[in-house]
Write a protein that holds these residues in place. Structure first.
Motif, PDB file in Angstrom:
ATOM      1  N   GLY A   1      -6.451 -11.355 -39.222  1.00 12.48           N
ATOM      2  CA  GLY A   1      -5.728 -10.641 -38.182  1.00 12.48           C
ATOM      3  C   GLY A   1      -5.564 -11.419 -36.891  1.00 12.48           C
ATOM      4  O   GLY A   1      -6.377 -12.282 -36.545  1.00 12.48           O
TER       5      GLY A   1
ATOM      6  N   ALA B   1      -5.021  -6.746 -34.458  1.00 11.21           N
ATOM      7  CA  ALA B   1      -5.678  -6.749 -35.766  1.00 11.21           C
ATOM      8  C   ALA B   1      -6.801  -7.779 -35.843  1.00 11.21           C
ATOM      9  O   ALA B   1      -7.428  -7.933 -36.895  1.00 11.21           O
ATOM     10  CB  ALA B   1      -4.656  -7.025 -36.865  1.00 11.21           C
TER      11      ALA B   1
ATOM     12  N   ARG C   1     -11.358  -8.471 -37.538  1.00 13.70           N
ATOM     13  CA  ARG C   1     -11.723  -8.054 -38.888  1.00 13.70           C
ATOM     14  C   ARG C   1     -11.942  -9.287 -39.759  1.00 13.70           C
ATOM     15  O   ARG C   1     -11.386 -10.351 -39.512  1.00 13.70           O
ATOM     16  CB  ARG C   1     -10.621  -7.182 -39.499  1.00 13.70           C
ATOM     17  CG  ARG C   1     -10.465  -5.829 -38.828  1.00 13.70           C
ATOM     18  CD  ARG C   1      -9.316  -5.035 -39.441  1.00 13.70           C
ATOM     19  NE  ARG C   1      -9.285  -3.667 -38.935  1.00 13.70           N
ATOM     20  CZ  ARG C   1      -8.727  -3.314 -37.789  1.00 13.70           C
ATOM     21  NH1 ARG C   1      -8.135  -4.221 -37.031  1.00 13.70           N
ATOM     22  NH2 ARG C   1      -8.752  -2.045 -37.390  1.00 13.70           N
ATOM     23  N   ALA C   2     -12.715  -9.111 -40.796  1.00  9.49           N
ATOM     24  CA  ALA C   2     -12.984 -10.231 -41.693  1.00  9.49           C
ATOM     25  C   ALA C   2     -11.702 -10.662 -42.406  1.00  9.49           C
ATOM     26  O   ALA C   2     -10.809  -9.852 -42.675  1.00  9.49           O
ATOM     27  CB  ALA C   2     -14.039  -9.832 -42.717  1.00  9.49           C
ATOM     28  N   GLU C   3     -11.622 -11.936 -42.696  1.00  7.31           N
ATOM     29  CA  GLU C   3     -10.546 -12.459 -43.541  1.00  7.31           C
ATOM     30  C   GLU C   3     -10.603 -11.752 -44.896  1.00  7.31           C
ATOM     31  O   GLU C   3     -11.682 -11.542 -45.448  1.00  7.31           O
ATOM     32  CB  GLU C   3     -10.770 -13.957 -43.699  1.00  7.31           C
ATOM     33  CG  GLU C   3      -9.847 -14.680 -44.632  1.00  7.31           C
ATOM     34  CD  GLU C   3     -10.296 -16.129 -44.812  1.00  7.31           C
ATOM     35  OE1 GLU C   3     -10.497 -16.535 -45.970  1.00  7.31           O
ATOM     36  OE2 GLU C   3     -10.475 -16.833 -43.794  1.00  7.31           O
ATOM     37  N   VAL C   4      -9.440 -11.360 -45.437  1.00  7.47           N
ATOM     38  CA  VAL C   4      -9.423 -10.619 -46.703  1.00  7.47           C
ATOM     39  C   VAL C   4      -8.484 -11.283 -47.702  1.00  7.47           C
ATOM     40  O   VAL C   4      -7.488 -11.911 -47.333  1.00  7.47           O
ATOM     41  CB  VAL C   4      -9.002  -9.141 -46.499  1.00  7.47           C
ATOM     42  CG1 VAL C   4     -10.031  -8.396 -45.672  1.00  7.47           C
ATOM     43  CG2 VAL C   4      -7.617  -9.036 -45.870  1.00  7.47           C
TER      44      VAL C   4
ATOM     45  N   ASP D   1      -7.862  -0.535 -45.987  1.00  6.62           N
ATOM     46  CA  ASP D   1      -8.770  -0.445 -44.842  1.00  6.62           C
ATOM     47  C   ASP D   1      -8.209   0.632 -43.916  1.00  6.62           C
ATOM     48  O   ASP D   1      -7.227   0.406 -43.201  1.00  6.62           O
ATOM     49  CB  ASP D   1      -8.835  -1.808 -44.145  1.00  6.62           C
ATOM     50  CG  ASP D   1      -9.695  -1.814 -42.896  1.00  6.62           C
ATOM     51  OD1 ASP D   1     -10.006  -0.726 -42.365  1.00  6.62           O
ATOM     52  OD2 ASP D   1     -10.043  -2.917 -42.434  1.00  6.62           O
TER      53      ASP D   1
ATOM     54  N   ASP E   1      -9.106   2.000 -41.145  1.00  4.33           N
ATOM     55  CA  ASP E   1      -9.038   1.723 -39.711  1.00  4.33           C
ATOM     56  C   ASP E   1      -7.872   0.790 -39.382  1.00  4.33           C
ATOM     57  O   ASP E   1      -7.211   0.946 -38.348  1.00  4.33           O
ATOM     58  CB  ASP E   1     -10.355   1.116 -39.223  1.00  4.33           C
ATOM     59  CG  ASP E   1     -11.480   2.136 -39.153  1.00  4.33           C
ATOM     60  OD1 ASP E   1     -11.172   3.345 -39.049  1.00  4.33           O
ATOM     61  OD2 ASP E   1     -12.653   1.732 -39.212  1.00  4.33           O
ATOM     62  N   PHE E   2      -7.606  -0.190 -40.243  1.00  2.85           N
ATOM     63  CA  PHE E   2      -6.461  -1.074 -40.020  1.00  2.85           C
ATOM     64  C   PHE E   2      -5.161  -0.281 -40.038  1.00  2.85           C
ATOM     65  O   PHE E   2      -4.299  -0.449 -39.167  1.00  2.85           O
ATOM     66  CB  PHE E   2      -6.416  -2.171 -41.090  1.00  2.85           C
ATOM     67  CG  PHE E   2      -5.127  -2.953 -41.084  1.00  2.85           C
ATOM     68  CD1 PHE E   2      -4.937  -3.989 -40.184  1.00  2.85           C
ATOM     69  CD2 PHE E   2      -4.096  -2.641 -41.965  1.00  2.85           C
ATOM     70  CE1 PHE E   2      -3.738  -4.706 -40.156  1.00  2.85           C
ATOM     71  CE2 PHE E   2      -2.895  -3.346 -41.952  1.00  2.85           C
ATOM     72  CZ  PHE E   2      -2.720  -4.386 -41.045  1.00  2.85           C
TER      73      PHE E   2
END
Length: 533
Positions: A322, A326, A329-332, A379, A381-382
């Motif tokens: 993000g 954004a 947050r962790a990389e996904v 996600d 929250d995202f």
């Protein structure tokens, strides 16, 4: 005499193909007097896997109805699922209760339980030599999976159906004149995205187009767009993008976008944006018409071009991270990421391998678009943050301790409201509700057991009083008397009135036109009678 059209399309416990039936039939009944359609749902159990299928199918069906064509289900699966008498399937009894609660919350006026009771197939008057010479093909008996079998015996789904229908009957007069409310957000429906049942087997280009449509249409890649919105607590209708947008179209349209999107739909979205509307686009950027002709009206208005795409594979693990709101947050990992470029585009997600954006925000005229061209995870929250960027605010919000809760509300013309909570999770959910930012029941936490639901009155007239809020479900109203079923074991009922209040049990406390009835002493769901003197 009204004529009813039965729309098919579910299969394998899913509703992803249900809109195929709508796309094939809706032009025959849309806007026609004394003619409407109803759903034919076979979804089995209702879980986080397919609750969005049911919600979106109801919404898409309603999107091609007019005000005189109420939603309904003409084949509403009611049994235990053992249709082949091989005991390969037994649905949990609570499935019918969950599906009933969700469908009535979305405005279904009729649910035809199919089948509710089994029976016997008599012989034909004249044999036809088809193997059994009976009026049906199921043998001598039919409806052996129904709540009431051919011999009149009850299976476990009967009690669940009874509970569900009793809950609905208690608020039937309210539901009959109520409509579902929304959060200023609508899911885009493109009927032509579902013209995929048949294609020429020798056409590689058409096969690729169908595969692309099946991956991205409707609920979005991995079904995440619609599932995230629903399980994040939003309520939304659908809007048919192939027709002129109604005057009451919500300001934000969320569209699961495939590479194929017709020019009229693209232009309609451009006009929506230029007029101050907002757009959440999830999938890939549209680039062609249904006949394969290049069509980039929407992309051109957004000022975006596609610079490449990375897909996952045995040695490819595309990931995104993000930016701006954004960030943090962790990389996904994602299954694909379409790289985008635009002079005024503001990056929201970037593809890690290239550093190029795959999700951007863009201003178009007086409107704004958020394009997410990667199949990001669910996600919640995202996704809440994403729609908040477009101005979406929840009218009914829940501070819940876990996912799986569907929230919505219905309201009648005089403002009497019902709050609908449906928990499809395999565990209980506790939550505190707020309406338009104001805590419900002073912020007390409610418990919704696993795979159950609640219909809570909120601002309902009871004679000369108003039932402001309660933890109880409504059993009946008769003049100045209301019958309520406790749900929490420690329940309360709040009324606005200057008149004396009596209750068949519990304690009554009143100050300055507000009366609270408290019911304590353990899980006792026997109804309580409250009377306004």
């Amino acid at each position: 005499m009204p004529f009813l059209i039965n729309v098919h399309g579910t299969g394998g416990g899913r509703g992803r193909t249900f809109p195929i039936g709508i796309s094939q039939l809706f032009e025959a009944y849309r806007g026609q007097p004394q003619l409407t359609s109803g759903s034919d749902y076979y979804l089995g159990d209702l879980t986080v896997t397919n609750v969005t299928d049911l919600y979106v199918s109801n919404a898409f069906l309603a999107a091609v109805h007019d005000a005189h064509q109420p939603p309904m289900s003409l084949e509403f699966e009611a049994g235990n699922g053992d249709y082949g008498q091989d005991l390969s399937t037994l649905y949990p009894p609570e499935a019918i209760e969950l599906k009933t609660r969700l469908c009535v919350a979305q405005g279904n006026r009729l649910l035809n339980l199919y089948l509710f009771a089994g029976g016997y197939n008599p012989p034909l008057a004249e044999p036809v030599g088809d193997g059994n010479d009976r009026i049906a093909f199921t043998g001598e008996r039919h409806g052996f999976a129904a709540p009431v079998d051919p011999e009149g015996r009850l299976n476990p789904t009967y009690a669940a159906a009874r509970r569900a229908l009793h809950a609905v009957r208690g608020v039937a007069d309210l539901l009959a004149d109520s409509d579902e409310e929304d959060d200023g957000l609508a899911l885009g429906f493109v009927p032509d995205h579902y013209l995929t049942e048949y294609h020429h087997p020798a056409s590689a280009s058409r096969a690729a187009q169908v595969a692309d449509l099946e991956r991205f249409r409707g609920m979005g890649p991995r079904d995440v767009l619609a599932r995230a919105l629903l399980l994040a607590g939003y309520s939304f209708p659908a809007v048919d993008l192939q027709s002129p947008l109604p005057a009451d179209t919500p300001p934000v349209i969320a569209l699961a976008s495939a590479a194929t999107l017709g020019p009229k739909v693209q232009q309609r979205l451009v006009e929506h944006l230029r007029g101050g509307g907002r757009l959440l686009l999830h999938g890939v950027l549209p680039e062609r018409d249904h006949d394969g002709t290049r069509c980039t009206l929407l992309a051109d208005a957004l000022g975006l071009t596609v610079t490449g795409r990375v897909d996952d594979g045995p040695q490819s693990f595309p990931s995104v991270v993000g930016q701006r709101w954004a960030a943090g947050r962790a990389e996904v990992r994602v299954g694909y990421a379409q790289r985008l470029a635009g002079a005024t585009a503001e990056p929201v997600l970037v593809e890690v391998g290239s550093g190029e954006p795959c999700a951007v925000e863009v201003a178009v005229g007086a409107g704004r678009a958020l394009v997410i061209a990667a199949d990001v995870p669910c996600d919640l929250d995202f996704w809440r943050a994403a729609v908040a960027r477009l101005g979406v605010r929840q009218r009914l919000a829940a501070d819940a301790d876990g996912p799986g809760l569907v929230l919505t509300s219905t309201v009648d013309p005089v403002g009497q409201r019902l709050l609908h909570l449906v928990n499809v999770a395999p565990s209980a959910v506790t939550l505190a509700l707020a309406w338009q930012g104001v805590p419900v029941l002073a912020g007390r936490r409610l418990r919704v057991p696993a795979r159950t639901g609640l219909i809570l009155p909120y601002g309902i007239r009871v004679g000369d009083a108003t039932l402001v809020e309660t933890t109880c479900e409504l059993v009946s109203r008769d003049g100045n008397t209301v019958l309520l079923r406790p749900t929490q074991g420690d329940d309360e009922v709040v009324l606005a009135t200057d008149r004396p209040i009596t209750a068949s049990r519990g304690s009554v406390h009143g100050t300055q036109g507000r009366v609270t009835v408290r019911l304590s002493g353990g899980p006792d769901d026997d109804p309580v009678r409250i009377t306004v003197a």
